[in-house]
Design a protein around this motif. Sequence first.
Motif, mmCIF file in Angstrom:
data_model
loop_
_atom_site.group_PDB
_atom_site.id
_atom_site.type_symbol
_atom_site.label_atom_id
_atom_site.label_comp_id
_atom_site.label_asym_id
_atom_site.label_seq_id
_atom_site.Cartn_x
_atom_site.Cartn_y
_atom_site.Cartn_z
ATOM 1 N N ASP A 58 -7.766 -5.088 -8.530
ATOM 2 C CA ASP A 58 -7.553 -3.933 -8.283
ATOM 3 C C ASP A 58 -8.306 -3.139 -9.006
ATOM 4 O OD1 ASP A 58 -6.790 -1.253 -7.483
ATOM 5 O OD2 ASP A 58 -4.848 -1.712 -7.513
ATOM 6 N N TRP A 85 -3.466 0.842 -1.750
ATOM 7 C CA TRP A 85 -4.377 -0.251 -1.207
ATOM 8 C C TRP A 85 -4.324 0.167 0.111
ATOM 9 C CZ3 TRP A 85 -7.095 -4.618 -2.633
ATOM 10 C CH2 TRP A 85 -6.894 -4.982 -3.815
ATOM 11 N N GLY A 111 0.756 -1.075 0.121
ATOM 12 C CA GLY A 111 -0.007 0.049 0.035
ATOM 13 C C GLY A 111 0.779 1.419 -0.159
ATOM 14 N N LYS A 166 -3.190 -8.982 -6.040
ATOM 15 C CA LYS A 166 -3.865 -7.656 -5.928
ATOM 16 C C LYS A 166 -3.992 -7.104 -7.287
ATOM 17 C CE LYS A 166 -2.760 -6.618 -1.077
ATOM 18 N NZ LYS A 166 -2.110 -5.536 -0.380
ATOM 19 N N THR A 211 -6.384 1.562 2.398
ATOM 20 C CA THR A 211 -7.484 2.239 2.796
ATOM 21 C C THR A 211 -7.494 2.059 4.378
ATOM 22 O OG1 THR A 211 -8.435 1.360 0.687
ATOM 23 C CG2 THR A 211 -9.829 2.100 2.686
ATOM 24 N N SER A 223 0.289 3.100 -5.486
ATOM 25 C CA SER A 223 -0.857 2.755 -6.418
ATOM 26 C C SER A 223 -0.280 1.915 -7.700
ATOM 27 C CB SER A 223 -1.719 3.851 -6.843
ATOM 28 O OG SER A 223 -1.038 4.523 -8.050
ATOM 29 N N TYR A 224 -1.518 1.234 -8.073
ATOM 30 C CA TYR A 224 -1.042 0.416 -9.371
ATOM 31 C C TYR A 224 -0.469 1.178 -10.276
ATOM 32 C CZ TYR A 224 -1.807 -2.849 -13.281
ATOM 33 O OH TYR A 224 -1.506 -3.450 -14.486
#
Length: 324
Positions: free
Chosen positions: A276, A283, A153, A272, A285, A156-157
């Motif tokens: 996603d 990730w 996390g 993931k 959150t 981001s992707y």
Amino acid sequence: MKIQLYQPQAINEQGKRANQEDSIYPSAGAATSDDRLFLVCDGMGGHSKGEVASAAVCEGISSIMESFDTVDRAITDNELQQVLAYAYDTLDAADVSMEGKMGTTLTMICLHKGGCLAAHIGDSRIYHLRPATGEVLYRSRDHSLVQQLYDVGQISYNEMAIHPQKNIITKAMQPNNDMRATATTVHITDIRPGDYFYLCSDGMLEHMEDDELMDILADDTTDEEKIRKLVRLTSGNADNHSAYLLHVKDVEAEDDDSQYASDEQEARATNKALNDKHKDTAWDTPPATTPDDSGKQQAKGTIVKIILAAVLALAAAAAIIFLS
């Protein structure tokens, strides 16, 4: 099971590099529909090193696999370990200067009586795709720093593609090393006519996402046209880029198929990147909190992120290899 392929399609492009450090097996133009073993290796270490490493691994694996009967029996994990050990020995012998500065990634697909054995080391990638349903059934998880940062996390992707350390990998096959990198393996038994297996070096992925790859494979064109389109779309890529595209023609079930285990679904569920839905955000959150403990939760989350970042930084400094 007995798996039949259409004619395999290969890519082996130099890109904008001074030399070609990727190696594939079978060599470009040599594959037939009867082949069961396919390799894509992305060498590193600069001129006269990367290409030596990738070629040595292809030679080592293919030479020992030629003695295996993959039609009438399955390949075991123990046999795979023997194959990789022999490949490492071949790589050690190729390192005549004993410097240990060269290395290579590995992607390997072996079709056998028990289905498909997929193995990889590094950030070259393996896909199992089903255009008929639009599913990415399997995508190997890169052994890279940005993949680790994404998984915990930190990024981001979408940030993985532009991260300044995107070329740092955490695993590679290197010669004369006391600790040999192990391969991540997946056993695949859910194979249907029309499926594709796609092995590629990271140079193929510079400007291509999974959905674009799926669109190409789902197109009502021949495999030759599909591979030409992939070549066109990656022609401007800076890195060497190589790939094998394997199209399943038919699968004949056999009485003993049920004895062979599969872990493809587990690998897909835990990746993931395949699940996603919010690729512009990381990730991490934050958990739901009450007004009284929200500050504590936020502080705790910050501390955890700092610790994870520090651990990854130390790991990178200690064991990470830079691709040339």
